[in-house]
Design a protein around this motif. Structure first.
Motif, PDB file in Angstrom:
ATOM      1  N   VAL A 224      10.295  -0.043 -33.534  1.00  0.00           N
ATOM      2  CA  VAL A 224       9.936  -1.427 -33.851  1.00  0.00           C
ATOM      3  C   VAL A 224      10.692  -2.348 -32.894  1.00  0.00           C
ATOM      4  CG1 VAL A 224       9.977  -3.239 -35.588  1.00  0.00           C
ATOM      5  CG2 VAL A 224       9.492  -0.876 -36.254  1.00  0.00           C
ATOM      6  N   GLU A 225       9.954  -3.080 -32.104  1.00  0.00           N
ATOM      7  CA  GLU A 225      10.554  -3.983 -31.123  1.00  0.00           C
ATOM      8  C   GLU A 225      11.140  -5.195 -31.842  1.00  0.00           C
ATOM      9  OE1 GLU A 225      11.478  -4.631 -27.051  1.00  0.00           O
ATOM     10  OE2 GLU A 225      10.452  -2.943 -28.016  1.00  0.00           O
ATOM     11  N   PRO A 226      12.417  -5.499 -31.637  1.00  0.00           N
ATOM     12  CA  PRO A 226      13.011  -6.666 -32.300  1.00  0.00           C
ATOM     13  C   PRO A 226      12.557  -7.964 -31.654  1.00  0.00           C
ATOM     14  CG  PRO A 226      14.593  -5.681 -30.799  1.00  0.00           C
ATOM     15  CD  PRO A 226      13.378  -4.785 -30.784  1.00  0.00           C
ATOM     16  N   ASP A 227      12.779  -9.054 -32.348  1.00  0.00           N
ATOM     17  CA  ASP A 227      12.489 -10.362 -31.760  1.00  0.00           C
ATOM     18  C   ASP A 227      13.352 -10.566 -30.516  1.00  0.00           C
ATOM     19  OD1 ASP A 227      10.703 -10.959 -33.752  1.00  0.00           O
ATOM     20  OD2 ASP A 227      12.201 -11.944 -35.023  1.00  0.00           O
ATOM     21  N   PRO A 228      12.844 -11.267 -29.512  1.00  0.00           N
ATOM     22  CA  PRO A 228      13.662 -11.518 -28.322  1.00  0.00           C
ATOM     23  C   PRO A 228      14.857 -12.404 -28.650  1.00  0.00           C
ATOM     24  CG  PRO A 228      11.610 -12.777 -28.246  1.00  0.00           C
ATOM     25  CD  PRO A 228      11.483 -11.837 -29.401  1.00  0.00           C
ATOM     26  N   VAL A 229      15.965 -12.144 -27.984  1.00  0.00           N
ATOM     27  CA  VAL A 229      17.154 -12.978 -28.164  1.00  0.00           C
ATOM     28  C   VAL A 229      16.973 -14.258 -27.365  1.00  0.00           C
ATOM     29  CG1 VAL A 229      19.656 -13.092 -27.927  1.00  0.00           C
ATOM     30  CG2 VAL A 229      18.554 -10.902 -28.421  1.00  0.00           C
ATOM     31  N   GLY A 230      17.214 -15.374 -27.992  1.00  0.00           N
ATOM     32  CA  GLY A 230      17.066 -16.652 -27.305  1.00  0.00           C
ATOM     33  C   GLY A 230      18.062 -16.804 -26.166  1.00  0.00           C
ATOM     34  N   PRO A 231      17.754 -17.641 -25.189  1.00  0.00           N
ATOM     35  CA  PRO A 231      18.659 -17.829 -24.049  1.00  0.00           C
ATOM     36  C   PRO A 231      19.951 -18.526 -24.464  1.00  0.00           C
ATOM     37  CG  PRO A 231      16.899 -19.451 -23.984  1.00  0.00           C
ATOM     38  CD  PRO A 231      16.559 -18.505 -25.100  1.00  0.00           C
ATOM     39  N   PHE A 232      21.015 -18.225 -23.764  1.00  0.00           N
ATOM     40  CA  PHE A 232      22.277 -18.921 -23.998  1.00  0.00           C
ATOM     41  C   PHE A 232      22.188 -20.331 -23.413  1.00  0.00           C
ATOM     42  CE2 PHE A 232      23.743 -14.564 -24.426  1.00  0.00           C
ATOM     43  CZ  PHE A 232      24.666 -14.662 -25.453  1.00  0.00           C
ATOM     44  N   PRO A 233      22.795 -21.306 -24.062  1.00  0.00           N
ATOM     45  CA  PRO A 233      22.787 -22.660 -23.480  1.00  0.00           C
ATOM     46  C   PRO A 233      23.562 -22.686 -22.167  1.00  0.00           C
ATOM     47  CG  PRO A 233      24.244 -22.551 -25.395  1.00  0.00           C
ATOM     48  CD  PRO A 233      23.488 -21.254 -25.363  1.00  0.00           C
ATOM     49  N   VAL A 234      23.113 -23.497 -21.253  1.00  0.00           N
ATOM     50  CA  VAL A 234      23.779 -23.599 -19.951  1.00  0.00           C
ATOM     51  C   VAL A 234      25.197 -24.120 -20.114  1.00  0.00           C
ATOM     52  CG1 VAL A 234      23.681 -24.701 -17.675  1.00  0.00           C
ATOM     53  CG2 VAL A 234      21.577 -23.922 -18.783  1.00  0.00           C
ATOM     54  N   ARG A 235      25.403 -24.981 -21.094  1.00  0.00           N
ATOM     55  CA  ARG A 235      26.736 -25.525 -21.356  1.00  0.00           C
ATOM     56  C   ARG A 235      27.074 -25.407 -22.835  1.00  0.00           C
ATOM     57  NH1 ARG A 235      29.597 -28.796 -17.920  1.00  0.00           N
ATOM     58  NH2 ARG A 235      28.656 -29.223 -15.880  1.00  0.00           N
ATOM     59  N   LEU A 236      28.335 -25.161 -23.090  1.00  0.00           N
ATOM     60  CA  LEU A 236      28.904 -25.264 -24.433  1.00  0.00           C
ATOM     61  C   LEU A 236      30.090 -26.207 -24.324  1.00  0.00           C
ATOM     62  CD1 LEU A 236      28.901 -21.605 -25.859  1.00  0.00           C
ATOM     63  CD2 LEU A 236      27.561 -23.544 -26.663  1.00  0.00           C
ATOM     64  N   GLY A 237      29.828 -27.483 -24.558  1.00  0.00           N
ATOM     65  CA  GLY A 237      30.888 -28.461 -24.350  1.00  0.00           C
ATOM     66  C   GLY A 237      31.268 -28.547 -22.896  1.00  0.00           C
ATOM     67  N   THR A 238      32.531 -28.264 -22.595  1.00  0.00           N
ATOM     68  CA  THR A 238      33.020 -28.303 -21.208  1.00  0.00           C
ATOM     69  C   THR A 238      32.851 -26.971 -20.492  1.00  0.00           C
ATOM     70  OG1 THR A 238      35.252 -27.708 -21.938  1.00  0.00           O
ATOM     71  CG2 THR A 238      34.725 -30.058 -21.811  1.00  0.00           C
ATOM     72  N   GLN A 239      32.288 -25.971 -21.153  1.00  0.00           N
ATOM     73  CA  GLN A 239      32.178 -24.637 -20.592  1.00  0.00           C
ATOM     74  C   GLN A 239      30.791 -24.421 -19.980  1.00  0.00           C
ATOM     75  OE1 GLN A 239      33.170 -22.221 -23.999  1.00  0.00           O
ATOM     76  NE2 GLN A 239      34.876 -23.565 -24.490  1.00  0.00           N
ATOM     77  N   LYS A 240      30.762 -23.669 -18.873  1.00  0.00           N
ATOM     78  CA  LYS A 240      29.516 -23.414 -18.149  1.00  0.00           C
ATOM     79  C   LYS A 240      29.159 -21.934 -18.207  1.00  0.00           C
ATOM     80  CE  LYS A 240      30.235 -27.162 -14.794  1.00  0.00           C
ATOM     81  NZ  LYS A 240      30.339 -27.488 -13.345  1.00  0.00           N
ATOM     82  N   LEU A 241      27.873 -21.674 -18.336  1.00  0.00           N
ATOM     83  CA  LEU A 241      27.401 -20.290 -18.354  1.00  0.00           C
ATOM     84  C   LEU A 241      27.547 -19.681 -16.966  1.00  0.00           C
ATOM     85  CD1 LEU A 241      25.997 -18.074 -20.075  1.00  0.00           C
ATOM     86  CD2 LEU A 241      23.809 -18.978 -19.247  1.00  0.00           C
ATOM     87  N   ALA A 242      28.303 -18.572 -16.876  1.00  0.00           N
ATOM     88  CA  ALA A 242      28.542 -17.914 -15.594  1.00  0.00           C
ATOM     89  C   ALA A 242      27.659 -16.689 -15.393  1.00  0.00           C
ATOM     90  CB  ALA A 242      30.015 -17.508 -15.498  1.00  0.00           C
ATOM     91  N   GLY A 243      27.136 -16.121 -16.466  1.00  0.00           N
ATOM     92  CA  GLY A 243      26.272 -14.946 -16.341  1.00  0.00           C
ATOM     93  C   GLY A 243      25.907 -14.409 -17.710  1.00  0.00           C
ATOM     94  N   GLN A 244      24.811 -13.674 -17.765  1.00  0.00           N
ATOM     95  CA  GLN A 244      24.410 -13.067 -19.031  1.00  0.00           C
ATOM     96  C   GLN A 244      23.659 -11.774 -18.772  1.00  0.00           C
ATOM     97  OE1 GLN A 244      22.011 -16.259 -20.723  1.00  0.00           O
ATOM     98  NE2 GLN A 244      20.132 -15.150 -20.223  1.00  0.00           N
ATOM     99  N   ALA A 245      23.696 -10.871 -19.761  1.00  0.00           N
ATOM    100  CA  ALA A 245      23.005  -9.588 -19.692  1.00  0.00           C
ATOM    101  C   ALA A 245      22.365  -9.319 -21.049  1.00  0.00           C
ATOM    102  CB  ALA A 245      23.976  -8.465 -19.327  1.00  0.00           C
ATOM    103  N   SER A 246      21.196  -8.666 -21.027  1.00  0.00           N
ATOM    104  CA  SER A 246      20.468  -8.413 -22.260  1.00  0.00           C
ATOM    105  C   SER A 246      19.924  -6.996 -22.276  1.00  0.00           C
ATOM    106  CB  SER A 246      19.301  -9.405 -22.415  1.00  0.00           C
ATOM    107  OG  SER A 246      19.763 -10.736 -22.430  1.00  0.00           O
ATOM    108  N   GLY A 247      19.574  -6.528 -23.452  1.00  0.00           N
ATOM    109  CA  GLY A 247      18.985  -5.203 -23.583  1.00  0.00           C
ATOM    110  C   GLY A 247      18.531  -4.972 -25.007  1.00  0.00           C
TER     111      GLY A 247
END
Length: 353
Positions: A224-247
């Motif tokens: 059973v294929e799970p629902d796709p994981v939503g994208p991470f926000p580009v920013r969390l306050g003063t923090q910036k997204l540097a990279g992400q991995a999914s599976g």
């Protein structure tokens, strides 16, 4: 004289009178008696139905007919956990059937354990509980023991938030057995001792009511294929997204991300989807430094202060590899879980208040 007393008087007169001279009169009297008896019985039954219907919301649960119990279901002498359903289907289509139930009661001073013996059919077995009210960090949780061997499951999901409702966890079953005895031991809710070794007594833990049950389930026939994981926000306050991995577990169970430091720290977040999301655990390594332990995935909300893990300070421009492994506690290969890991960079550390 009203009709009811008149009829009653006539009936009494007929019954007290001398026996009639003809058989037709006797037959009429007998029919009249039977007819009045049926009317009175029907009236009493209807009155009872009316009272029960009007007070239906106040009928105690133990007076209502319960669901049919399978002949294979076994229970202990403790009170059954009626709140846990006898059957249900999970979100991914797995069909659950309750094999046994028990309840540990807070007011019972001597009742610290409950054991149930259940058949082993080859289908996966799971334990279930209803998380009690109160501060989860101060409530004694039952540990699970399978045929005398402590299990890794002791309803840790109840620690995540108050009033979570029913939580479940897998248990390992020895190979080749036809039945197992599962014990719920509330002597110390946070102890996972070795076989034969007692757990220490922690006086600050508060007793609570624990409805408990053992289920077997039939997994879905196909993955059973799970629902796709939503994208991470580009920013969390003063923090910036540097990279992400999914599976999707079990197809993919590891990852490695190369990120560049802006001259500060890295934080790690993860998100999961699927019916068994809270049983997926992730371990991390930042550069050459492996983190201790692993983190349950589950369903999380992201903000600036709830990071799972922070790195040491990394000089600006330094490339570093963030890697990790994904592991399922129990579960089934057809019950897939989607996961995603996000790495954020920040020049300061924002800790939860």
């Amino acid at each position: 004289m009203t009709p009811a007393p008149r009829k009653l008087r006539d009936l009494f007169d007929d019954m007290s009178a001398d026996a009639p001279d003809n058989h037709r009169r006797l037959a009429q009297l007998e029919r009249r008696i039977r007819s009045d008896t049926r009317r009175r019985a029907a009236g009493a039954a209807m009155a009872g139905v009316t009272v029960l219907t009007a007070a239906g919301l106040f009928i105690p649960a133990f007076l209502l007919p319960g669901p049919a119990v399978s002949p294979r279901e076994t229970t202990t002498a403790v009170r059954p956990a009626a709140e846990l359903p006898p059957r249900f289907t999970s979100g991914d289509g797995s069909a659950y059937r309750r094999l046994a139930s028990a309840t540990l009661k807070a007011e019972s001073k001597g009742e610290k354990k409950a054991s149930v013996t259940v058949p082993v059919s080859g289908k996966p077995l799971e334990v279930a509980a209803l998380c009690p009210e109160g501060n989860p960090a101060e409530v004694a949780r039952p540990r699970v023991i399978v045929d005398g061997k402590p299990s890794s499951n002791w309803f840790q999901q109840c620690l995540t938030r108050e009033g979570r409702g029913m939580v479940m966890g897998s248990v390992s079953v020895p190979k080749g057995v036809e039945q197992v005895t599962i014990t719920f031991d509330i002597t110390d809710g946070g102890c996972v001792g070795k076989k034969g070794e007692p757990c220490p007594t922690r006086t600050f833990l508060q007793p609570a009511d624990w409805p408990l049950a053992v289920y077997e389930y039939t997994p879905p026939a196909q993955p059973v294929e799970p629902d796709p994981v939503g994208p991470f926000p580009v920013r969390l306050g003063t923090q910036k997204l540097a990279g992400q991995a999914s599976g999707v577990w079990p197809r993919k169970s590891s990852f490695a991300l190369t990120v560049t430091s802006p001259g500060g720290y890295f934080r790690i977040e993860h998100l999961c989807t699927g019916d068994l999301a809270d049983r997926l655990f992730v371990s991390y390594q930042i550069g050459d430094e492996a983190s201790e332990g692993e983190w349950a995935c589950g369903h999380r909300t992201l903000d600036e202060t709830n990071a799972l893990l922070w790195s040491q300070k990394v000089p600006k421009g330094t490339k570093i590899i963030v890697s990790g492994k994904v592991r399922m506690h129990g579960g089934h290969s057809n019950r897939q879980v989607g996961w995603s890991v996000g790495v954020y960079s920040s020049k300061i550390v924002k800790l939860a208040r």
